[in-house]
Design a protein around this motif. Structure first.
Motif, PDB file in Angstrom:
ATOM      1  N   GLY A  60       0.772  -1.235   0.000  1.00 36.47           N
ATOM      2  CA  GLY A  60       0.000   0.000   0.000  1.00 36.47           C
ATOM      3  C   GLY A  60       0.800   1.279   0.000  1.00 36.47           C
ATOM      4  O   GLY A  60       0.214   2.369   0.103  1.00 36.47           O
ATOM      5  N   ALA A  61       2.120   1.205  -0.114  1.00 35.18           N
ATOM      6  CA  ALA A  61       2.914   2.445  -0.056  1.00 35.18           C
ATOM      7  C   ALA A  61       4.311   2.224  -0.624  1.00 35.18           C
ATOM      8  O   ALA A  61       4.765   1.084  -0.821  1.00 35.18           O
ATOM      9  CB  ALA A  61       3.006   2.966   1.374  1.00 35.18           C
ATOM     10  N   ARG A  62       4.987   3.342  -0.897  1.00 40.13           N
ATOM     11  CA  ARG A  62       6.402   3.349  -1.266  1.00 40.13           C
ATOM     12  C   ARG A  62       7.130   4.200  -0.240  1.00 40.13           C
ATOM     13  O   ARG A  62       6.750   5.352   0.005  1.00 40.13           O
ATOM     14  CB  ARG A  62       6.620   3.944  -2.663  1.00 40.13           C
ATOM     15  N   LEU A  63       8.156   3.632   0.397  1.00 44.15           N
ATOM     16  CA  LEU A  63       8.878   4.335   1.441  1.00 44.15           C
ATOM     17  C   LEU A  63      10.169   4.937   0.909  1.00 44.15           C
ATOM     18  O   LEU A  63      10.957   4.261   0.247  1.00 44.15           O
ATOM     19  CB  LEU A  63       9.197   3.380   2.597  1.00 44.15           C
ATOM     20  N   SER A  64      10.368   6.202   1.202  1.00 42.88           N
ATOM     21  CA  SER A  64      11.565   6.914   0.782  1.00 42.88           C
ATOM     22  C   SER A  64      12.720   6.566   1.715  1.00 42.88           C
ATOM     23  O   SER A  64      12.577   6.595   2.946  1.00 42.88           O
ATOM     24  CB  SER A  64      11.293   8.431   0.824  1.00 42.88           C
ATOM     25  N   VAL A  65      13.868   6.241   1.119  1.00 43.23           N
ATOM     26  CA  VAL A  65      15.044   5.839   1.889  1.00 43.23           C
ATOM     27  C   VAL A  65      16.256   6.623   1.397  1.00 43.23           C
ATOM     28  O   VAL A  65      16.430   6.815   0.192  1.00 43.23           O
ATOM     29  CB  VAL A  65      15.317   4.328   1.757  1.00 43.23           C
ATOM     30  N   ALA A  66      17.078   7.077   2.330  1.00 38.71           N
ATOM     31  CA  ALA A  66      18.336   7.756   1.992  1.00 38.71           C
ATOM     32  C   ALA A  66      19.493   6.935   2.542  1.00 38.71           C
ATOM     33  O   ALA A  66      19.391   6.347   3.631  1.00 38.71           O
ATOM     34  CB  ALA A  66      18.363   9.165   2.568  1.00 38.71           C
ATOM     35  N   TYR A 109       8.824   7.444   7.315  1.00 40.13           N
ATOM     36  CA  TYR A 109       7.605   6.672   7.525  1.00 40.13           C
ATOM     37  C   TYR A 109       6.535   7.101   6.522  1.00 40.13           C
ATOM     38  O   TYR A 109       6.674   8.118   5.834  1.00 40.13           O
ATOM     39  CB  TYR A 109       7.095   6.870   8.952  1.00 40.13           C
ATOM     40  N   ARG A 110       5.464   6.344   6.433  1.00 42.75           N
ATOM     41  CA  ARG A 110       4.369   6.674   5.510  1.00 42.75           C
ATOM     42  C   ARG A 110       3.868   8.099   5.747  1.00 42.75           C
ATOM     43  O   ARG A 110       3.625   8.508   6.878  1.00 42.75           O
ATOM     44  CB  ARG A 110       3.215   5.690   5.674  1.00 42.75           C
ATOM     45  N   GLY A 111       3.744   8.843   4.658  1.00 49.58           N
ATOM     46  CA  GLY A 111       3.255  10.215   4.746  1.00 49.58           C
ATOM     47  C   GLY A 111       4.335  11.233   5.031  1.00 49.58           C
ATOM     48  O   GLY A 111       4.087  12.444   4.939  1.00 49.58           O
ATOM     49  N   PHE A 112       5.544  10.799   5.381  1.00 52.89           N
ATOM     50  CA  PHE A 112       6.664  11.699   5.649  1.00 52.89           C
ATOM     51  C   PHE A 112       7.487  11.862   4.376  1.00 52.89           C
ATOM     52  O   PHE A 112       7.741  10.890   3.657  1.00 52.89           O
ATOM     53  CB  PHE A 112       7.567  11.134   6.748  1.00 52.89           C
ATOM     54  N   GLY A 113       7.929  13.079   4.116  1.00 48.94           N
ATOM     55  CA  GLY A 113       8.805  13.305   2.976  1.00 48.94           C
ATOM     56  C   GLY A 113       8.202  12.839   1.667  1.00 48.94           C
ATOM     57  O   GLY A 113       7.105  13.247   1.287  1.00 48.94           O
ATOM     58  N   LYS A 114       8.909  11.958   0.973  1.00 49.55           N
ATOM     59  CA  LYS A 114       8.442  11.446  -0.309  1.00 49.55           C
ATOM     60  C   LYS A 114       7.716  10.103  -0.178  1.00 49.55           C
ATOM     61  O   LYS A 114       7.305   9.525  -1.186  1.00 49.55           O
ATOM     62  CB  LYS A 114       9.639  11.294  -1.263  1.00 49.55           C
ATOM     63  N   GLY A 117       1.275   6.984   1.207  1.00 54.13           N
ATOM     64  CA  GLY A 117       0.448   6.281   2.176  1.00 54.13           C
ATOM     65  C   GLY A 117       0.290   7.039   3.481  1.00 54.13           C
ATOM     66  O   GLY A 117       0.759   8.168   3.641  1.00 54.13           O
ATOM     67  N   GLN A 118      -0.358   6.396   4.433  1.00 55.72           N
ATOM     68  CA  GLN A 118      -0.597   6.966   5.754  1.00 55.72           C
ATOM     69  C   GLN A 118      -0.353   5.907   6.818  1.00 55.72           C
ATOM     70  O   GLN A 118      -0.633   4.728   6.618  1.00 55.72           O
ATOM     71  CB  GLN A 118      -2.037   7.477   5.880  1.00 55.72           C
ATOM     72  N   GLN A 124       1.642  -1.934  11.414  1.00 54.09           N
ATOM     73  CA  GLN A 124       2.050  -1.510  10.077  1.00 54.09           C
ATOM     74  C   GLN A 124       3.376  -0.766  10.135  1.00 54.09           C
ATOM     75  O   GLN A 124       4.275  -0.988   9.309  1.00 54.09           O
ATOM     76  CB  GLN A 124       0.966  -0.604   9.491  1.00 54.09           C
ATOM     77  N   LEU A 125       3.522   0.108  11.116  1.00 51.68           N
ATOM     78  CA  LEU A 125       4.735   0.902  11.260  1.00 51.68           C
ATOM     79  C   LEU A 125       5.946   0.013  11.491  1.00 51.68           C
ATOM     80  O   LEU A 125       6.989   0.170  10.846  1.00 51.68           O
ATOM     81  CB  LEU A 125       4.547   1.880  12.427  1.00 51.68           C
TER      82      LEU A 125
END
Length: 272
Positions: A60-66, A109-114, A117-118, A124-125
């Protein structure tokens, strides 16, 4: 008679308001716990040449990673940030890790940055955190592993480190900055009028901390008014091998800026 009716009406009104407030807290508590700052997809998180950003797909989401990537790193510093902002705020001050020759990995996390999702539940977290770690873990086979978190992220970091310990892959160091013994305990201190059953994110750090294997370092500001240092004192008593760095003069949001913290971190990484 009229007074009694009036008093009863007032009590009923107050009760209705209270019940309504509790209901709002139960269904909308994400608004209180999380303060995400969105980031445009075309805005770089970091311009440094030895860093990259990418996405990890989760249900349900794509998580941004650096990721800070050294040519031949000694290990990885996997960091879970606090409840506000985005990676633009947290993925900074990387020179210390370059000096220690450690890669750094952070996720939004979901909804943060790029990240899309929520956030909808603690399960889920935590699942998202594990998914990102498993995506990166093969890169660091045979390397040193540090699992770290700050504020909100400490409960998630302790959970991940405990899971890895149970799987026979205990981190070489678990580092928790401004941790809480549990969000339930903290909520009881900050909002004593709210029934604990309302909290859908109990984040029982203490339960995970007792299961940690390997060295653990806690860092806490003496003047932290949001998460008092007694939370770290409670945690350290339950751990097998832990030390607590008490940062004189530091509060909650500025503890990482104190030279003693940087010195302790570099010393810990150097010993791994």
């Amino acid at each position: 008679m009229v007074y009694a009716i009036f008093s009863a009406s007032v009590l009923l009104a107050i009760g209705a308001i209270y019940v309504g407030a509790i209901g709002w807290l139960y269904f909308r508590q994400e608004r209180l716990l999380f303060e995400p700052a969105p980031l445009p997809l075309d805005e770089p998180i970091c311009d440094d040449e030895d860093t990259r950003e990418f996405f990890v797909e989760v249900p349900g989401a794509r998580l941004s990673v650096a990721q800070l990537m050294r040519p031949n790193p000694r290990g990885v510093f996997f960091f879970l940030h606090g409840n506000s902002g985005n990676l633009k705020k947290w993925f900074v001050e990387l020179d210390a890790f370059r000096q220690a020759n450690f890669d750094v990995v952070m996720l939004d996390y979901r909804g943060f940055g790029k990240s899309s999702g929520q956030i909808e539940s603690e399960e889920q977290l935590r699942s998202d955190v594990v998914a990102v770690w498993h995506q990166l873990a093969p890169m660091y086979e045979g390397k040193r592993v540090v699992i770290s978190g700050q504020s909100l992220g400490t409960g998630l970091a302790a959970g991940l480190a405990a899971q890895l310990s149970s799987e026979g892959h205990a981190p070489d160091l678990t580092l928790l900055v401004s941790p809480y013994s549990s969000m339930k305990v903290l909520a009881a201190e900050l909002y004593p009028w709210v029934p604990l059953q309302v909290l859908r994110y109990p984040l029982h750090t203490l339960e995970h901390a007792a299961k940690l294997l390997g060295p653990v370092m806690l860092i806490h500001g003496e003047k932290d008014e949001l998460i008092p240092i007694r939370h770290s004192e409670t945690l350290v008593k339950s751990m097998r091998s832990a030390q607590l760095l008490r940062v004189d003069g530091a509060g909650h949001s500025d503890v990482h800026q104190f030279p003693t913290v940087r010195k302790a971190l570099m010393s810990a990484l150097g010993r791994l």
